[in-house]
Write an enzyme that holds these catalytic residues in place. Sequence first.
Site, PDB file in Angstrom:
ATOM      1  N   GLY A  10       0.842  -1.190   0.000  1.00  0.00           N
ATOM      2  CA  GLY A  10       0.000   0.000   0.000  1.00  0.00           C
ATOM      3  C   GLY A  10       0.874   1.235   0.000  1.00  0.00           C
ATOM      4  O   GLY A  10       1.552   1.519   0.993  1.00  0.00           O
ATOM      5  N   GLY A  14       4.342   8.526   0.366  1.00  0.00           N
ATOM      6  CA  GLY A  14       5.281   9.002   1.371  1.00  0.00           C
ATOM      7  C   GLY A  14       6.542   8.165   1.408  1.00  0.00           C
ATOM      8  O   GLY A  14       6.657   7.127   0.752  1.00  0.00           O
ATOM      9  N   ASP A  16       7.805   6.382   3.886  1.00  0.00           N
ATOM     10  CA  ASP A  16       7.754   5.112   4.618  1.00  0.00           C
ATOM     11  C   ASP A  16       7.269   3.958   3.742  1.00  0.00           C
ATOM     12  O   ASP A  16       7.921   2.917   3.659  1.00  0.00           O
ATOM     13  CB  ASP A  16       6.854   5.260   5.853  1.00  0.00           C
ATOM     14  CG  ASP A  16       7.381   6.305   6.819  1.00  0.00           C
ATOM     15  OD1 ASP A  16       8.607   6.452   6.926  1.00  0.00           O
ATOM     16  OD2 ASP A  16       6.556   6.984   7.462  1.00  0.00           O
ATOM     17  N   MET A  36      -4.475   3.340  -2.585  1.00  0.00           N
ATOM     18  CA  MET A  36      -5.909   3.217  -2.324  1.00  0.00           C
ATOM     19  C   MET A  36      -6.573   4.573  -2.476  1.00  0.00           C
ATOM     20  O   MET A  36      -6.293   5.492  -1.703  1.00  0.00           O
ATOM     21  CB  MET A  36      -6.138   2.656  -0.921  1.00  0.00           C
ATOM     22  CG  MET A  36      -5.703   1.216  -0.777  1.00  0.00           C
ATOM     23  SD  MET A  36      -5.569   0.697   0.956  1.00  0.00           S
ATOM     24  CE  MET A  36      -3.945   1.359   1.347  1.00  0.00           C
ATOM     25  N   CYS A 106      -9.874   2.955   9.612  1.00  0.00           N
ATOM     26  CA  CYS A 106      -9.321   2.867   8.258  1.00  0.00           C
ATOM     27  C   CYS A 106      -8.352   1.691   8.145  1.00  0.00           C
ATOM     28  O   CYS A 106      -8.389   0.939   7.168  1.00  0.00           O
ATOM     29  CB  CYS A 106      -8.629   4.177   7.899  1.00  0.00           C
ATOM     30  SG  CYS A 106      -8.039   4.244   6.193  1.00  0.00           S
ATOM     31  N   CYS A 203      -6.591  12.637   7.084  1.00  0.00           N
ATOM     32  CA  CYS A 203      -6.496  12.909   5.651  1.00  0.00           C
ATOM     33  C   CYS A 203      -7.736  13.588   5.090  1.00  0.00           C
ATOM     34  O   CYS A 203      -7.646  14.407   4.180  1.00  0.00           O
ATOM     35  CB  CYS A 203      -6.197  11.625   4.880  1.00  0.00           C
ATOM     36  SG  CYS A 203      -7.534  10.410   4.865  1.00  0.00           S
TER      37      CYS A 203
END
Length: 362
Positions: A10, A14, A16, A36, A106, A203
């Site tokens: 996923g 970013g 990470d 996603m 989430c 977000c």
Amino acid sequence: MSNRKTVVVGMSGGVDSSTAAYLLKEEGYNVIGVTMQIWQEENECQMQAEGGCCGISAVEDARRVAEVLDIPYYVMNFRDVFQEKVINYFTAEYLAGRTPNPCIACNRYVKWESLLKRSLEIGADFIATGHYARIRHLDNGRYAIANSVTAEKDQTYALYGLTQEQLSRTLMPIGDYSKPEVRKIAERAGLPVAHKHDSQEICFVPDGDYAAFIERDTGRKMPEGDFVTKDGRVLGRHRGITHYTIGQRRGLDLPMGERVFVTEIRPETNEVVIGTGSDVFTDTLKADHLTFMGIEDLPMGEEEHFLAKIRYNHRGTGCLVKRTGEDEITCTFDEPVRAVTPGQALVYYRDGYVAGGGIIGK
């Protein structure tokens, strides 16, 4: 590791998740990148400006990383499940006078349940994310989320709701590194997001104004009501219960002559209860919507000692957890904790791994 094992990463755009994809490819996995798409319909300019983990800029950054890594990359639409399981939940909890953690919902229902299902359907063996956490296979046969090597970025609290099946199919390569180490790895790998800033806000509420978002989402303006003391004495008027959370001091505009805090929210009477600093401390709470992870269960009436967190940035306090109902535990802390907030998660740990958790009720 055999390159026949396929992992869907996923990718939020970013550093990470991008580094996670790089590390897994280096280990020999067949890596597929997926972003996603979870936010609702917006115009392109707004999505570009807000960015976050689901805007157009996130997709563009993730696609650029996938090109550098030479891996397949796709955007998958999860808007409907995000609306149902995250946004609707977030709004309903605030209207009920509670303070939810939408990232937990989430993670459980979108980033794992939906993404894992879709990934298995296309033939993947695992999914992976850029969370600062690790997965341990315990001596009792169960899987558990364990603390990352860095307490500063540890994200285990928001992952307590994952199931055994989800954990058995998950890889978390970032948990073995600190944030500076991750950035150095990304830089050496030539990833274009190596120095991209972390997103800080929820977000779908990038400006942090939760009350305004709820009014837009519901089409309702929250009614004003009374600030009251615990015994019902009226102190003034509040702007609507969605503007407040337990322990809040700023934005009350009450000329009390001393520091005062929100100690309770009463949606049934539309009241916000105000108290002093000592009133926001307690040594007990009850939690429901129970999840067991590192331990299989806690039988009725039995109690065990753990280290527990009551919010994401809580360092943890020792406590006695007792099963007091079919879907209820009572937690008694070794020392009083501040601002126990209904709607937040109680997550309790043993030896650095998540044993279980639930949603704080009282």
